[in-house]
Write an enzyme that holds these catalytic residues in place. Structure first.
Site, PDB file in Angstrom:
ATOM      1  N   LYS A   1     -43.419  23.024 -30.092  1.00  0.00           N
ATOM      2  CA  LYS A   1     -44.591  23.594 -29.334  1.00  0.00           C
ATOM      3  C   LYS A   1     -44.299  24.850 -28.617  1.00  0.00           C
ATOM      4  O   LYS A   1     -43.709  25.166 -27.720  1.00  0.00           O
ATOM      5  CB  LYS A   1     -45.224  22.278 -28.473  1.00  0.00           C
ATOM      6  CG  LYS A   1     -46.709  22.639 -28.323  1.00  0.00           C
ATOM      7  CD  LYS A   1     -47.415  21.526 -27.736  1.00  0.00           C
ATOM      8  CE  LYS A   1     -49.124  21.963 -27.872  1.00  0.00           C
ATOM      9  NZ  LYS A   1     -49.140  20.291 -26.979  1.00  0.00           N
TER      10      LYS A   1
ATOM     11  N   SER B   1     -53.627  18.200 -29.120  1.00  0.00           N
ATOM     12  CA  SER B   1     -52.839  19.367 -28.847  1.00  0.00           C
ATOM     13  C   SER B   1     -51.963  19.684 -30.181  1.00  0.00           C
ATOM     14  O   SER B   1     -51.506  20.430 -30.272  1.00  0.00           O
ATOM     15  CB  SER B   1     -53.388  20.149 -28.138  1.00  0.00           C
ATOM     16  OG  SER B   1     -52.111  20.170 -27.153  1.00  0.00           O
TER      17      SER B   1
ATOM     18  N   SER C   1     -52.217  14.031 -25.543  1.00  0.00           N
ATOM     19  CA  SER C   1     -51.013  15.274 -26.617  1.00  0.00           C
ATOM     20  C   SER C   1     -50.545  15.162 -27.895  1.00  0.00           C
ATOM     21  O   SER C   1     -49.861  16.087 -28.240  1.00  0.00           O
ATOM     22  CB  SER C   1     -52.012  17.200 -26.380  1.00  0.00           C
ATOM     23  OG  SER C   1     -52.778  16.961 -26.458  1.00  0.00           O
TER      24      SER C   1
HETATM   25  N1  GLN Z   1     -57.545  16.613 -25.010  1.00  0.00           N
HETATM   26  C1  GLN Z   1     -57.398  16.803 -24.224  1.00  0.00           C
HETATM   27  C2  GLN Z   1     -57.055  17.990 -23.250  1.00  0.00           C
HETATM   28  O1  GLN Z   1     -58.308  18.760 -24.391  1.00  0.00           O
HETATM   29  C3  GLN Z   1     -55.360  16.425 -24.246  1.00  0.00           C
HETATM   30  C4  GLN Z   1     -54.831  17.743 -24.560  1.00  0.00           C
HETATM   31  C5  GLN Z   1     -53.307  18.029 -24.490  1.00  0.00           C
HETATM   32  O2  GLN Z   1     -53.275  16.000 -23.692  1.00  0.00           O
HETATM   33  N2  GLN Z   1     -53.083  18.734 -24.113  1.00  0.00           N
HETATM   34  O3  GLN Z   1     -57.605  18.325 -21.903  1.00  0.00           O
END
Ligand code: GLN
Length: 485
Positions: free
Chosen positions: A78, A153, A177
Protein backbone atom coordinates in the site's frame (compact mmCIF):
# COMPACT_ATOMS: atom_id res chain seq x y z
CA UNK A 1 -3.35 -22.66 -14.55
CA UNK A 2 -1.20 -19.55 -14.95
CA UNK A 3 1.53 -18.80 -12.44
CA UNK A 4 -0.08 -15.50 -11.40
CA UNK A 5 -3.13 -17.49 -10.23
CA UNK A 6 -1.15 -19.38 -7.60
CA UNK A 7 -1.43 -18.75 -3.90
CA UNK A 8 1.78 -17.97 -2.00
CA UNK A 9 1.99 -21.47 -0.52
CA UNK A 10 1.33 -23.12 -3.90
CA UNK A 11 3.96 -20.97 -5.62
CA UNK A 12 6.41 -21.64 -2.82
CA UNK A 13 6.05 -25.41 -3.27
CA UNK A 14 6.86 -25.03 -6.97
CA UNK A 15 9.82 -22.73 -6.28
CA UNK A 16 11.16 -25.14 -3.69
CA UNK A 17 10.96 -28.10 -6.06
CA UNK A 18 12.66 -26.12 -8.80
CA UNK A 19 9.60 -26.34 -11.07
CA UNK A 20 9.55 -22.56 -11.52
CA UNK A 21 11.85 -19.62 -10.81
CA UNK A 22 11.02 -16.39 -9.04
CA UNK A 23 11.79 -14.55 -12.29
CA UNK A 24 9.19 -16.64 -14.18
CA UNK A 25 6.63 -16.09 -11.43
CA UNK A 26 7.28 -12.35 -11.40
CA UNK A 27 7.10 -12.14 -15.19
CA UNK A 28 3.74 -13.87 -15.08
CA UNK A 29 2.41 -11.37 -12.52
CA UNK A 30 3.75 -8.46 -14.59
CA UNK A 31 2.00 -9.83 -17.70
CA UNK A 32 -1.22 -10.12 -15.75
CA UNK A 33 -0.85 -6.51 -14.62
CA UNK A 34 -0.34 -5.45 -18.25
CA UNK A 35 -3.50 -7.29 -19.24
CA UNK A 36 -5.94 -6.07 -16.56
CA UNK A 37 -4.55 -3.01 -14.78
CA UNK A 38 -6.21 -0.52 -17.16
CA UNK A 39 -9.58 -1.89 -16.02
CA UNK A 40 -8.73 -2.23 -12.30
CA UNK A 41 -6.35 0.62 -11.43
CA UNK A 42 -4.97 -1.04 -8.31
CA UNK A 43 -1.54 0.60 -8.41
CA UNK A 44 -0.38 4.19 -7.98
CA UNK A 45 3.08 3.20 -9.21
CA UNK A 46 4.66 0.06 -10.65
CA UNK A 47 8.32 -0.92 -10.43
CA UNK A 48 8.69 -3.79 -12.96
CA UNK A 49 12.48 -3.51 -13.38
CA UNK A 50 13.01 -3.44 -9.63
CA UNK A 51 10.69 -6.45 -9.28
CA UNK A 52 12.66 -8.46 -11.82
CA UNK A 53 15.94 -7.57 -10.08
CA UNK A 54 14.52 -8.64 -6.73
CA UNK A 55 13.25 -11.87 -8.31
CA UNK A 56 16.67 -12.61 -9.74
CA UNK A 57 18.23 -11.99 -6.35
CA UNK A 58 15.70 -14.37 -4.79
CA UNK A 59 16.63 -17.06 -7.30
CA UNK A 60 20.31 -16.52 -6.46
CA UNK A 61 19.56 -16.78 -2.74
CA UNK A 62 17.66 -20.00 -3.32
CA UNK A 63 20.57 -21.39 -5.34
CA UNK A 64 22.75 -21.01 -2.24
CA UNK A 65 20.31 -23.24 -0.32
CA UNK A 66 18.20 -20.56 1.34
CA UNK A 67 14.56 -21.40 1.96
CA UNK A 68 11.83 -19.14 3.27
CA UNK A 69 8.05 -19.07 2.71
CA UNK A 70 8.24 -15.66 1.00
CA UNK A 71 11.46 -16.08 -0.97
CA UNK A 72 10.68 -14.97 -4.55
CA UNK A 73 7.00 -14.13 -3.93
CA UNK A 74 5.61 -11.03 -5.75
CA UNK A 75 3.83 -8.69 -3.34
CA UNK A 76 2.11 -5.31 -3.51
CA UNK A 77 2.59 -2.64 -0.85
CA UNK A 78 0.00 0.00 0.00
CA UNK A 79 1.32 3.43 -0.90
CA UNK A 80 0.81 4.56 2.71
CA UNK A 81 3.75 2.38 3.77
CA UNK A 82 7.28 3.71 3.33
CA UNK A 83 9.56 1.95 0.81
CA UNK A 84 13.19 2.93 0.48
CA UNK A 85 14.05 4.38 -2.93
CA UNK A 86 10.50 3.99 -4.24
CA UNK A 87 8.09 6.96 -4.32
CA UNK A 88 5.53 6.88 -1.49
CA UNK A 89 2.56 9.24 -1.71
CA UNK A 90 -0.11 8.08 0.77
CA UNK A 91 -2.51 8.90 -2.06
CA UNK A 92 -1.82 12.61 -1.54
CA UNK A 93 -0.52 15.36 -3.81
CA UNK A 94 1.31 16.79 -0.82
CA UNK A 95 3.75 13.86 -0.99
CA UNK A 96 4.13 13.88 -4.76
CA UNK A 97 7.81 13.37 -5.57
CA UNK A 98 8.72 12.08 -2.09
CA UNK A 99 11.12 9.14 -2.26
CA UNK A 100 11.82 7.86 1.26
CA UNK A 101 15.40 7.16 2.32
CA UNK A 102 14.35 4.23 4.55
CA UNK A 103 12.04 1.22 4.76
CA UNK A 104 9.07 0.66 7.05
CA UNK A 105 9.94 -2.18 9.44
CA UNK A 106 7.35 -4.44 7.77
CA UNK A 107 8.85 -3.72 4.35
CA UNK A 108 12.37 -4.33 5.63
CA UNK A 109 11.25 -7.69 7.07
CA UNK A 110 9.63 -8.72 3.77
CA UNK A 111 12.75 -7.62 1.88
CA UNK A 112 14.93 -9.71 4.19
CA UNK A 113 12.59 -12.67 3.69
CA UNK A 114 13.27 -12.38 -0.05
CA UNK A 115 9.89 -11.10 -1.24
CA UNK A 116 9.59 -9.27 -4.57
CA UNK A 117 7.93 -5.83 -4.65
CA UNK A 118 5.82 -5.22 -7.71
CA UNK A 119 4.34 -1.79 -6.97
CA UNK A 120 2.62 0.60 -4.59
CA UNK A 121 -1.16 0.32 -4.35
CA UNK A 122 -3.83 2.98 -4.38
CA UNK A 123 -5.31 4.35 -1.16
CA UNK A 124 -7.67 7.06 -0.05
CA UNK A 125 -5.58 10.14 0.72
CA UNK A 126 -3.76 9.54 4.02
CA UNK A 127 -5.94 6.39 4.34
CA UNK A 128 -9.05 8.48 5.07
CA UNK A 129 -11.97 6.83 3.38
CA UNK A 130 -13.86 3.62 2.66
CA UNK A 131 -13.86 3.48 -1.15
CA UNK A 132 -10.40 4.57 -2.43
CA UNK A 133 -12.24 7.40 -4.24
CA UNK A 134 -10.46 9.98 -2.08
CA UNK A 135 -7.11 9.12 -3.64
CA UNK A 136 -5.59 12.18 -5.31
CA UNK A 137 -4.28 9.95 -8.12
CA UNK A 138 -6.87 7.59 -9.52
CA UNK A 139 -10.02 5.55 -9.09
CA UNK A 140 -9.65 1.84 -8.33
CA UNK A 141 -12.37 -0.42 -9.73
CA UNK A 142 -13.74 -3.49 -8.01
CA UNK A 143 -12.65 -6.52 -10.09
CA UNK A 144 -16.05 -8.15 -9.45
CA UNK A 145 -17.92 -5.23 -11.00
CA UNK A 146 -15.77 -2.44 -12.38
CA UNK A 147 -18.56 0.12 -11.97
CA UNK A 148 -18.23 -0.34 -8.21
CA UNK A 149 -15.69 0.65 -5.56
CA UNK A 150 -13.21 -1.89 -4.13
CA UNK A 151 -13.69 -0.49 -0.62
CA UNK A 152 -10.99 1.42 1.19
CA UNK A 153 -8.76 2.78 2.17
CA UNK A 154 -6.58 -0.21 1.15
CA UNK A 155 -8.72 -0.68 -1.97
CA UNK A 156 -5.70 -0.95 -4.25
CA UNK A 157 -4.20 -3.85 -2.30
CA UNK A 158 -7.51 -5.74 -2.10
CA UNK A 159 -8.26 -5.22 -5.81
CA UNK A 160 -4.71 -6.29 -6.76
CA UNK A 161 -5.17 -9.62 -4.95
CA UNK A 162 -8.68 -10.20 -6.34
CA UNK A 163 -7.42 -9.49 -9.88
CA UNK A 164 -4.32 -11.71 -9.47
CA UNK A 165 -2.03 -8.67 -9.87
CA UNK A 166 0.07 -9.81 -6.87
CA UNK A 167 0.17 -12.93 -4.71
CA UNK A 168 -0.08 -11.03 -1.43
CA UNK A 169 -0.18 -7.44 -0.21
CA UNK A 170 0.18 -5.14 2.76
CA UNK A 171 -2.45 -2.64 3.82
CA UNK A 172 -3.17 -0.47 6.83
CA UNK A 173 -6.26 -0.49 9.04
CA UNK A 174 -7.23 2.43 11.28
CA UNK A 175 -10.97 1.80 11.32
CA UNK A 176 -11.53 -1.01 8.83
CA UNK A 177 -9.26 -0.21 5.90
CA UNK A 178 -8.00 -3.77 5.51
CA UNK A 179 -11.13 -5.74 6.44
CA UNK A 180 -13.70 -3.73 4.48
CA UNK A 181 -11.86 -3.81 1.11
CA UNK A 182 -11.06 -7.50 1.70
CA UNK A 183 -14.79 -8.04 2.16
CA UNK A 184 -15.69 -5.98 -0.95
CA UNK A 185 -13.15 -7.85 -3.14
CA UNK A 186 -13.64 -11.37 -1.70
CA UNK A 187 -10.08 -11.83 -0.46
CA UNK A 188 -8.66 -12.44 3.03
CA UNK A 189 -7.46 -9.40 5.02
CA UNK A 190 -6.33 -9.25 8.63
CA UNK A 191 -6.04 -6.35 11.07
CA UNK A 192 -3.61 -7.41 13.77
CA UNK A 193 -3.91 -6.55 17.46
CA UNK A 194 -2.65 -3.04 18.14
CA UNK A 195 1.10 -3.45 18.75
CA UNK A 196 1.43 -6.87 17.08
CA UNK A 197 3.04 -5.33 13.97
CA UNK A 198 5.41 -2.37 13.90
CA UNK A 199 3.95 0.94 12.70
CA UNK A 200 7.41 2.32 11.95
CA UNK A 201 7.16 3.64 8.41
CA UNK A 202 3.36 3.48 8.24
CA UNK A 203 2.32 7.01 7.29
CA UNK A 204 0.35 8.05 10.37
CA UNK A 205 -3.41 8.58 10.32
CA UNK A 206 -4.60 7.90 13.90
CA UNK A 207 -1.56 6.66 15.78
CA UNK A 208 -3.46 4.94 18.58
CA UNK A 209 -5.55 3.01 16.02
CA UNK A 210 -3.29 2.32 13.01
CA UNK A 211 -1.98 -1.16 12.24
CA UNK A 212 -0.31 -2.64 9.17
CA UNK A 213 -1.65 -6.04 8.09
CA UNK A 214 -1.68 -8.58 5.26
CA UNK A 215 -3.98 -9.44 2.35
CA UNK A 216 -3.97 -12.83 0.64
CA UNK A 217 -5.96 -15.15 -1.59
CA UNK A 218 -6.49 -17.56 1.28
CA UNK A 219 -6.08 -17.88 5.04
CA UNK A 220 -2.80 -19.79 4.89
CA UNK A 221 -1.17 -17.00 2.84
CA UNK A 222 -2.33 -14.39 5.32
CA UNK A 223 -0.92 -16.49 8.17
CA UNK A 224 2.44 -16.69 6.39
CA UNK A 225 2.55 -12.95 5.73
CA UNK A 226 1.53 -12.09 9.29
CA UNK A 227 4.26 -14.33 10.66
CA UNK A 228 6.80 -12.47 8.53
CA UNK A 229 5.85 -8.94 9.63
CA UNK A 230 4.79 -9.40 13.30
CA UNK A 231 6.93 -8.91 16.36
CA UNK A 232 8.46 -6.33 18.65
CA UNK A 233 10.41 -3.45 17.10
CA UNK A 234 12.75 -1.06 18.92
CA UNK A 235 11.65 1.61 16.40
CA UNK A 236 8.01 1.45 17.53
CA UNK A 237 7.62 1.66 21.30
CA UNK A 238 3.99 0.55 21.07
CA UNK A 239 4.86 -2.90 19.73
CA UNK A 240 4.06 -5.75 22.09
CA UNK A 241 6.91 -7.77 23.48
CA UNK A 242 5.24 -11.13 22.78
CA UNK A 243 6.73 -14.04 20.85
CA UNK A 244 5.42 -14.57 17.32
CA UNK A 245 3.66 -17.94 16.99
CA UNK A 246 3.91 -20.07 13.88
CA UNK A 247 0.55 -18.91 12.55
CA UNK A 248 0.71 -21.07 9.42
CA UNK A 249 1.11 -24.17 11.61
CA UNK A 250 -1.42 -23.05 14.25
CA UNK A 251 -4.26 -22.71 11.73
CA UNK A 252 -4.12 -26.41 10.92
CA UNK A 253 -4.45 -27.61 14.53
CA UNK A 254 -7.56 -29.76 14.94
CA UNK A 255 -9.92 -31.20 12.35
CA UNK A 256 -12.95 -29.10 13.14
CA UNK A 257 -14.25 -26.45 15.54
CA UNK A 258 -15.39 -28.70 18.36
CA UNK A 259 -14.62 -27.02 21.69
CA UNK A 260 -14.49 -23.52 20.16
CA UNK A 261 -16.95 -21.01 21.58
CA UNK A 262 -17.98 -18.42 19.01
CA UNK A 263 -19.88 -15.32 20.07
CA UNK A 264 -22.34 -13.51 17.85
CA UNK A 265 -22.62 -9.89 19.02
CA UNK A 266 -26.29 -9.09 18.71
CA UNK A 267 -25.66 -5.37 18.13
CA UNK A 268 -23.74 -6.18 14.91
CA UNK A 269 -26.89 -6.92 12.94
CA UNK A 270 -27.37 -3.21 12.58
CA UNK A 271 -30.33 -1.33 11.25
CA UNK A 272 -29.87 -0.69 7.54
CA UNK A 273 -27.89 -3.86 6.96
CA UNK A 274 -28.63 -5.18 3.46
CA UNK A 275 -30.81 -8.31 3.75
CA UNK A 276 -28.46 -10.24 1.44
CA UNK A 277 -25.50 -9.43 3.68
CA UNK A 278 -27.38 -10.43 6.81
CA UNK A 279 -28.47 -13.75 5.33
CA UNK A 280 -24.93 -14.53 4.09
CA UNK A 281 -23.53 -13.86 7.59
CA UNK A 282 -26.24 -15.96 9.25
CA UNK A 283 -25.61 -18.82 6.80
CA UNK A 284 -21.90 -18.63 7.61
CA UNK A 285 -22.66 -18.81 11.33
CA UNK A 286 -24.76 -21.94 10.73
CA UNK A 287 -21.82 -23.42 8.85
CA UNK A 288 -19.52 -22.74 11.81
CA UNK A 289 -22.02 -24.56 14.02
CA UNK A 290 -22.02 -27.60 11.74
CA UNK A 291 -18.23 -27.65 12.11
CA UNK A 292 -18.78 -28.19 15.82
CA UNK A 293 -18.44 -24.68 17.20
CA UNK A 294 -20.65 -23.67 20.07
CA UNK A 295 -22.49 -20.51 18.99
CA UNK A 296 -23.34 -18.09 21.80
CA UNK A 297 -25.14 -14.78 21.57
CA UNK A 298 -23.09 -12.01 23.21
CA UNK A 299 -23.61 -8.31 23.70
CA UNK A 300 -21.32 -5.35 23.02
CA UNK A 301 -23.69 -2.75 24.43
CA UNK A 302 -21.72 0.40 23.53
CA UNK A 303 -21.43 -0.43 19.83
CA UNK A 304 -23.71 2.41 18.77
CA UNK A 305 -21.24 4.98 20.12
CA UNK A 306 -18.36 3.51 18.13
CA UNK A 307 -18.64 5.66 15.00
CA UNK A 308 -18.89 8.90 16.97
CA UNK A 309 -15.93 8.02 19.19
CA UNK A 310 -13.87 6.87 16.23
CA UNK A 311 -14.44 10.02 14.18
CA UNK A 312 -13.48 12.21 17.14
CA UNK A 313 -10.34 10.29 18.14
CA UNK A 314 -9.09 9.52 14.63
CA UNK A 315 -9.59 13.08 13.39
CA UNK A 316 -7.96 14.52 16.55
CA UNK A 317 -4.91 12.32 16.04
CA UNK A 318 -4.89 12.99 12.28
CA UNK A 319 -4.98 16.76 12.78
CA UNK A 320 -1.82 16.48 14.90
CA UNK A 321 -0.11 13.94 12.62
CA UNK A 322 -0.72 15.94 9.45
CA UNK A 323 0.77 19.14 10.85
CA UNK A 324 4.18 17.89 9.67
CA UNK A 325 3.24 18.50 6.01
CA UNK A 326 4.22 22.12 5.83
CA UNK A 327 6.25 22.42 2.62
CA UNK A 328 9.55 22.39 4.52
CA UNK A 329 10.40 18.73 4.96
CA UNK A 330 8.80 16.59 2.27
CA UNK A 331 7.04 16.72 -1.04
CA UNK A 332 5.09 19.68 -2.32
CA UNK A 333 6.00 23.30 -1.53
CA UNK A 334 4.18 26.46 -2.62
CA UNK A 335 6.00 29.72 -1.99
CA UNK A 336 4.28 32.56 -0.18
CA UNK A 337 5.15 36.06 1.06
CA UNK A 338 6.36 34.73 4.40
CA UNK A 339 6.71 31.44 6.25
CA UNK A 340 3.06 31.33 7.37
CA UNK A 341 1.67 31.97 3.92
CA UNK A 342 4.04 29.33 2.51
CA UNK A 343 2.57 26.80 5.00
CA UNK A 344 -0.96 27.87 4.08
CA UNK A 345 -0.43 27.81 0.33
CA UNK A 346 1.28 24.42 0.48
CA UNK A 347 -1.44 22.83 2.60
CA UNK A 348 -4.22 24.45 0.57
CA UNK A 349 -2.75 23.06 -2.67
CA UNK A 350 -1.57 19.70 -1.35
CA UNK A 351 -4.47 18.32 0.71
CA UNK A 352 -7.77 17.15 -0.78
CA UNK A 353 -11.24 17.98 0.60
CA UNK A 354 -11.66 14.92 2.85
CA UNK A 355 -8.28 15.46 4.52
CA UNK A 356 -9.06 19.13 5.08
CA UNK A 357 -12.45 18.20 6.54
CA UNK A 358 -10.77 15.83 9.02
CA UNK A 359 -8.08 18.33 10.03
CA UNK A 360 -10.85 20.80 10.81
CA UNK A 361 -12.95 18.24 12.71
CA UNK A 362 -9.95 17.08 14.73
CA UNK A 363 -8.69 20.56 15.49
CA UNK A 364 -12.17 21.52 16.67
CA UNK A 365 -12.48 18.43 18.90
CA UNK A 366 -9.14 19.27 20.54
CA UNK A 367 -9.69 23.01 20.93
CA UNK A 368 -9.88 24.62 24.36
CA UNK A 369 -13.50 24.66 25.51
CA UNK A 370 -14.52 21.69 23.34
CA UNK A 371 -11.85 19.24 24.43
CA UNK A 372 -13.83 17.97 27.45
CA UNK A 373 -17.09 17.70 25.57
CA UNK A 374 -15.68 15.86 22.57
CA UNK A 375 -12.20 14.40 22.77
CA UNK A 376 -12.29 13.48 26.45
CA UNK A 377 -15.81 12.02 26.15
CA UNK A 378 -14.70 9.95 23.16
CA UNK A 379 -11.78 8.57 25.18
CA UNK A 380 -14.21 7.58 27.94
CA UNK A 381 -16.41 5.81 25.40
CA UNK A 382 -13.32 4.05 24.13
CA UNK A 383 -12.76 2.60 27.60
CA UNK A 384 -16.37 1.39 27.70
CA UNK A 385 -15.95 -0.26 24.29
CA UNK A 386 -12.77 -1.95 25.42
CA UNK A 387 -14.63 -3.32 28.47
CA UNK A 388 -17.43 -4.59 26.24
CA UNK A 389 -14.86 -6.65 24.36
CA UNK A 390 -13.13 -7.87 27.54
CA UNK A 391 -16.44 -9.04 28.98
CA UNK A 392 -17.46 -10.79 25.77
CA UNK A 393 -14.13 -12.60 25.60
CA UNK A 394 -14.72 -13.96 29.10
CA UNK A 395 -17.54 -16.00 27.56
CA UNK A 396 -16.22 -16.87 24.09
CA UNK A 397 -12.96 -17.53 22.23
CA UNK A 398 -13.75 -15.46 19.14
CA UNK A 399 -16.71 -13.54 17.74
CA UNK A 400 -18.18 -13.45 14.24
CA UNK A 401 -20.08 -10.68 12.48
CA UNK A 402 -20.38 -8.92 9.16
CA UNK A 403 -17.66 -6.55 7.97
CA UNK A 404 -19.73 -3.92 6.23
CA UNK A 405 -23.51 -3.50 6.38
CA UNK A 406 -23.61 -3.37 2.60
CA UNK A 407 -22.04 -4.74 -0.57
CA UNK A 408 -19.71 -2.69 -2.82
CA UNK A 409 -21.47 0.50 -3.87
CA UNK A 410 -21.27 2.31 -7.21
CA UNK A 411 -18.34 4.60 -7.91
CA UNK A 412 -19.57 8.13 -7.20
CA UNK A 413 -22.55 7.04 -5.14
CA UNK A 414 -21.19 8.17 -1.75
CA UNK A 415 -18.14 10.26 -2.57
CA UNK A 416 -20.00 13.49 -1.86
CA UNK A 417 -21.77 12.23 1.24
CA UNK A 418 -19.10 11.94 3.95
CA UNK A 419 -21.57 11.01 6.69
CA UNK A 420 -22.92 8.09 4.67
CA UNK A 421 -19.33 7.00 4.04
CA UNK A 422 -18.49 7.24 7.78
CA UNK A 423 -21.55 5.24 8.82
CA UNK A 424 -20.49 2.29 6.69
CA UNK A 425 -17.58 1.69 9.14
CA UNK A 426 -19.95 0.75 11.99
CA UNK A 427 -18.83 -2.91 12.23
CA UNK A 428 -15.08 -2.33 11.97
CA UNK A 429 -14.03 0.78 13.93
CA UNK A 430 -14.84 -0.75 17.32
CA UNK A 431 -12.02 -3.30 17.01
CA UNK A 432 -9.45 -0.55 16.47
CA UNK A 433 -10.83 1.40 19.44
CA UNK A 434 -10.69 -1.74 21.62
CA UNK A 435 -7.28 -2.91 20.34
CA UNK A 436 -8.72 -6.27 19.22
CA UNK A 437 -7.76 -8.22 16.09
CA UNK A 438 -10.00 -9.22 13.20
CA UNK A 439 -9.91 -10.96 9.86
CA UNK A 440 -12.29 -10.75 6.91
CA UNK A 441 -12.73 -13.94 4.90
CA UNK A 442 -14.86 -14.51 1.79
CA UNK A 443 -18.32 -15.36 3.12
CA UNK A 444 -20.47 -15.62 0.01
CA UNK A 445 -22.31 -13.25 -2.29
CA UNK A 446 -25.39 -11.05 -2.19
CA UNK A 447 -26.76 -10.05 -5.61
CA UNK A 448 -23.54 -11.40 -7.13
CA UNK A 449 -21.42 -9.06 -5.02
CA UNK A 450 -18.94 -10.28 -2.38
CA UNK A 451 -19.79 -10.45 1.33
CA UNK A 452 -17.05 -10.80 3.94
CA UNK A 453 -17.29 -12.61 7.25
CA UNK A 454 -15.48 -10.89 10.12
CA UNK A 455 -13.87 -13.10 12.75
CA UNK A 456 -12.89 -11.09 15.79
CA UNK A 457 -10.37 -12.01 18.48
CA UNK A 458 -9.03 -10.61 21.73
CA UNK A 459 -5.59 -9.00 21.98
CA UNK A 460 -3.03 -11.42 20.49
CA UNK A 461 -5.82 -13.75 19.38
CA UNK A 462 -4.53 -13.96 15.79
CA UNK A 463 -3.94 -17.73 15.91
CA UNK A 464 -7.48 -18.29 17.19
CA UNK A 465 -9.22 -16.18 14.53
CA UNK A 466 -7.05 -17.58 11.74
CA UNK A 467 -7.82 -21.13 12.84
CA UNK A 468 -11.57 -20.50 12.72
CA UNK A 469 -11.11 -18.73 9.39
CA UNK A 470 -9.15 -21.69 8.03
CA UNK A 471 -11.76 -24.23 9.12
CA UNK A 472 -14.50 -22.12 7.57
CA UNK A 473 -12.51 -21.75 4.36
CA UNK A 474 -11.95 -25.52 4.16
CA UNK A 475 -15.71 -26.03 4.44
CA UNK A 476 -16.64 -23.49 1.74
CA UNK A 477 -15.38 -22.60 -1.71
CA UNK A 478 -16.05 -18.84 -1.74
CA UNK A 479 -12.33 -18.09 -1.83
CA UNK A 480 -11.94 -20.21 -4.96
CA UNK A 481 -14.43 -18.14 -6.94
CA UNK A 482 -12.71 -15.52 -9.07
CA UNK A 483 -13.98 -12.40 -10.83
CA UNK A 484 -14.27 -12.48 -14.64
CA UNK A 485 -12.12 -9.65 -15.88
N1 GLN B 1 -13.04 4.38 6.72
C1 GLN B 1 -12.36 4.73 7.93
C2 GLN B 1 -11.89 6.16 7.84
O1 GLN B 1 -12.10 6.76 6.84
C3 GLN B 1 -11.22 3.82 8.18
C4 GLN B 1 -10.02 4.17 7.40
C5 GLN B 1 -8.85 3.34 7.76
O2 GLN B 1 -8.98 2.30 8.41
N2 GLN B 1 -7.70 3.83 7.40
O3 GLN B 1 -11.34 6.69 8.78
Amino acid sequence: MKLYQLTIHEAQAKLRHGEITAVELTESVLERIDAVESRVGAYISLQPELALRMAQLADERRATGEDNPLLGIPLAIKDAIITQGVPTTAGSKILEGFTPPFDATTVRKLREAGAVFVGKTNTDEFTMGSSTEYSAYKITHNPWDTSRVPGGSSGGSAAAIAADEALGALGTDTGGSIRQPASFCSVVGLKPTYGRVSRYGAIAHGSSLDQIGPFGKDVEDVALLLGAIAGPDPLDATTLNAPVPNYAADIKKGDDLRGTRIGVPKEYFVEGMEPGVESAVRTAIDRLATLGAEIVEVSLPHTRYGIAAYYLISTAEASANLSRYDGVRFGLRREGDDMWSMFRETREAGFGPEVKRRIMLGTYALSAGYYDAYYLKAQQVRTLLRRDFEQAFEQVDVMVAGVSPGTPFKIGERANDPLQMYLSDVLTVTLNLAGACGVSVPGGFANDLPVGLQIIGPALGESAILRVAYQYEQATDWHKQKPQL
